[in-house]
Scaffold this motif. Structure first.
Motif, mmCIF file in Angstrom:
data_model
loop_
_atom_site.group_PDB
_atom_site.id
_atom_site.type_symbol
_atom_site.label_atom_id
_atom_site.label_comp_id
_atom_site.label_asym_id
_atom_site.label_seq_id
_atom_site.Cartn_x
_atom_site.Cartn_y
_atom_site.Cartn_z
ATOM 1 N N ASP A 1 12.075 -21.555 2.517
ATOM 2 C CA ASP A 1 12.893 -20.983 3.584
ATOM 3 C C ASP A 1 12.786 -19.462 3.647
ATOM 4 N N GLU A 2 12.289 -18.867 2.578
ATOM 5 C CA GLU A 2 12.182 -17.416 2.533
ATOM 6 C C GLU A 2 10.896 -16.937 3.196
ATOM 7 N N VAL A 3 11.045 -16.140 4.239
ATOM 8 C CA VAL A 3 9.903 -15.564 4.937
ATOM 9 C C VAL A 3 9.529 -14.245 4.251
ATOM 10 N N PRO A 4 8.253 -14.073 3.875
ATOM 11 C CA PRO A 4 7.849 -12.782 3.291
ATOM 12 C C PRO A 4 8.296 -11.637 4.190
ATOM 13 N N SER A 5 8.844 -10.601 3.590
ATOM 14 C CA SER A 5 9.573 -9.573 4.322
ATOM 15 C C SER A 5 8.753 -8.778 5.345
ATOM 16 N N ILE B 1 0.373 -13.313 1.722
ATOM 17 C CA ILE B 1 0.998 -12.018 2.041
ATOM 18 C C ILE B 1 2.212 -11.705 1.169
ATOM 19 N N GLU B 2 2.710 -12.718 0.449
ATOM 20 C CA GLU B 2 3.897 -12.512 -0.385
ATOM 21 C C GLU B 2 3.740 -11.389 -1.411
ATOM 22 N N PRO B 3 2.589 -11.263 -2.106
ATOM 23 C CA PRO B 3 2.437 -10.175 -3.084
ATOM 24 C C PRO B 3 2.522 -8.783 -2.459
ATOM 25 N N TYR B 4 2.371 -8.705 -1.130
ATOM 26 C CA TYR B 4 2.411 -7.412 -0.442
ATOM 27 C C TYR B 4 3.784 -7.133 0.184
ATOM 28 N N SER B 5 4.734 -7.991 -0.120
ATOM 29 C CA SER B 5 6.079 -7.834 0.442
ATOM 30 C C SER B 5 6.739 -6.536 -0.009
ATOM 31 N N ASP B 6 6.444 -6.119 -1.229
ATOM 32 C CA ASP B 6 7.067 -4.901 -1.778
ATOM 33 C C ASP B 6 6.188 -3.662 -1.592
ATOM 34 N N TYR B 7 5.020 -3.859 -0.990
ATOM 35 C CA TYR B 7 4.146 -2.702 -0.786
ATOM 36 C C TYR B 7 4.675 -1.877 0.382
ATOM 37 N N GLU B 8 4.767 -0.578 0.209
ATOM 38 C CA GLU B 8 5.306 0.296 1.240
ATOM 39 C C GLU B 8 4.206 0.746 2.199
ATOM 40 N N PHE B 9 4.088 0.022 3.306
ATOM 41 C CA PHE B 9 3.128 0.417 4.331
ATOM 42 C C PHE B 9 3.742 1.500 5.194
ATOM 43 N N THR B 10 3.855 2.687 4.650
ATOM 44 C CA THR B 10 4.485 3.802 5.352
ATOM 45 C C THR B 10 3.698 5.089 5.145
ATOM 46 N N ILE B 11 3.877 6.022 6.067
ATOM 47 C CA ILE B 11 3.252 7.329 5.937
ATOM 48 C C ILE B 11 4.172 8.229 5.107
ATOM 49 N N LYS B 12 3.665 8.738 4.023
ATOM 50 C CA LYS B 12 4.480 9.579 3.135
ATOM 51 C C LYS B 12 4.153 11.060 3.341
ATOM 52 N N ASN C 1 -5.334 4.229 0.266
ATOM 53 C CA ASN C 1 -4.620 3.164 -0.448
ATOM 54 C C ASN C 1 -4.039 2.143 0.532
ATOM 55 N N ASN C 2 -3.455 2.631 1.620
ATOM 56 C CA ASN C 2 -2.870 1.742 2.624
ATOM 57 C C ASN C 2 -3.919 0.826 3.248
ATOM 58 N N PHE C 3 -5.038 1.424 3.655
ATOM 59 C CA PHE C 3 -6.080 0.629 4.298
ATOM 60 C C PHE C 3 -6.767 -0.310 3.314
ATOM 61 N N SER C 4 -6.855 0.105 2.073
ATOM 62 C CA SER C 4 -7.430 -0.771 1.036
ATOM 63 C C SER C 4 -6.538 -1.988 0.807
ATOM 64 N N ALA C 5 -5.227 -1.758 0.801
ATOM 65 C CA ALA C 5 -4.273 -2.857 0.617
ATOM 66 C C ALA C 5 -4.350 -3.838 1.788
ATOM 67 N N ILE C 6 -4.446 -3.291 3.004
ATOM 68 C CA ILE C 6 -4.561 -4.144 4.187
ATOM 69 C C ILE C 6 -5.860 -4.950 4.141
ATOM 70 N N TYR C 7 -6.938 -4.288 3.720
ATOM 71 C CA TYR C 7 -8.235 -4.961 3.602
ATOM 72 C C TYR C 7 -8.166 -6.103 2.582
#
Length: 215
Positions: free
Chosen positions: A116-120, A204-215, A153-159
């Motif tokens: 029931d839990e949808v990856p965030s 995609i669950e392992p990437y739920s906590d990854y911060e896809f944001t511009i820092k 790092n962001n694009f590598s994670a997406i890849y």
């Protein structure tokens, strides 16, 4: 006080009527069940294939960009559009899955159940990240963005996530689909769209906590 007796013939007629009514209800339910399964199956198969096709496009673009360590505005826009579609179709799969289980005439086998839990909102966050990058590059009149440091790092994670999903699709179809011409039929008949939804979630669950944001 008068008592009304039901004759033997009337009793038999009543039983026959009840049995006939029950049979008609069962037949109607079975027909509606089949029609509903077919309708949902076709719709979800479309979503499953759209996600697969878009993900393959994402993977090809990212592979090229990571090798050159840069990404053009056109490539950013293409990625953004692909992830918008992937996000929408992924949401459609979840909506259909939940509606599928709510139908009283439908029952989902335990082995086909999805957590029931949808990856965030992984896809939504990637979509937002790409929009921010694209907006920034266009405001600064840049033709391309250099991939380094946090951006890399962001694009590598997406890849990596896209590659893992692509690998899942390939392995699943190789194991489950023996005749490519009957692929859609098998997805509907065997509820493979639910198995695919499970596979996407696990990817995609392992990437739920990854911060896809511009820092």
């Amino acid at each position: 006080m008068k008592y009304y007796k039901i004759s033997k013939n009337n009793s038999v007629m009543l039983i026959v009527f009840v049995l006939l009514a029950s049979l008609l209800i069962n037949v109607y339910t079975s027909i509606m069940n089949s029609r509903y399964k077919l309708l949902i199956g076709k719709e979800t198969y479309k979503s499953v294939e759209e996600i697969r096709n878009r993900n393959e496009s994402v993977l090809a673009t990212l592979d090229q960009c990571l090798k050159s360590k840069s990404i053009s505005n056109e490539e950013l826009l293409a990625l953004y559009k692909n992830f918008t579609t992937i996000s929408d179709e992924y949401t459609n799969l979840w909506v259909n899955y939940r509606d599928y289980g709510k139908e009283q005439i439908i029952s989902i086998n335990r082995k086909n159940k999805v957590s029931d839990e949808v990856p965030s909102e992984v896809y939504t966050r990637i979509e937002s990240l790409l929009f921010e990058y694209l907006n920034f590059e266009m405001k600064n009149y840049n033709d391309k963005m250099i991939l380094s440091d946090e951006v890399l790092n962001n694009f590598s994670a997406i890849y990596n996530m896209s590659k893992e999903l692509n690998d899942f699709y390939k392995k699943f179809n190789e194991e489950k689909i023996k005749n490519i011409d009957k692929k859609e039929v098998m997805y509907i008949k065997k509820h493979y769209w639910i198995d695919t939804l499970k596979g996407i979630n696990l990817t995609i669950e392992p990437y739920s906590d990854y911060e896809f944001t511009i820092k």
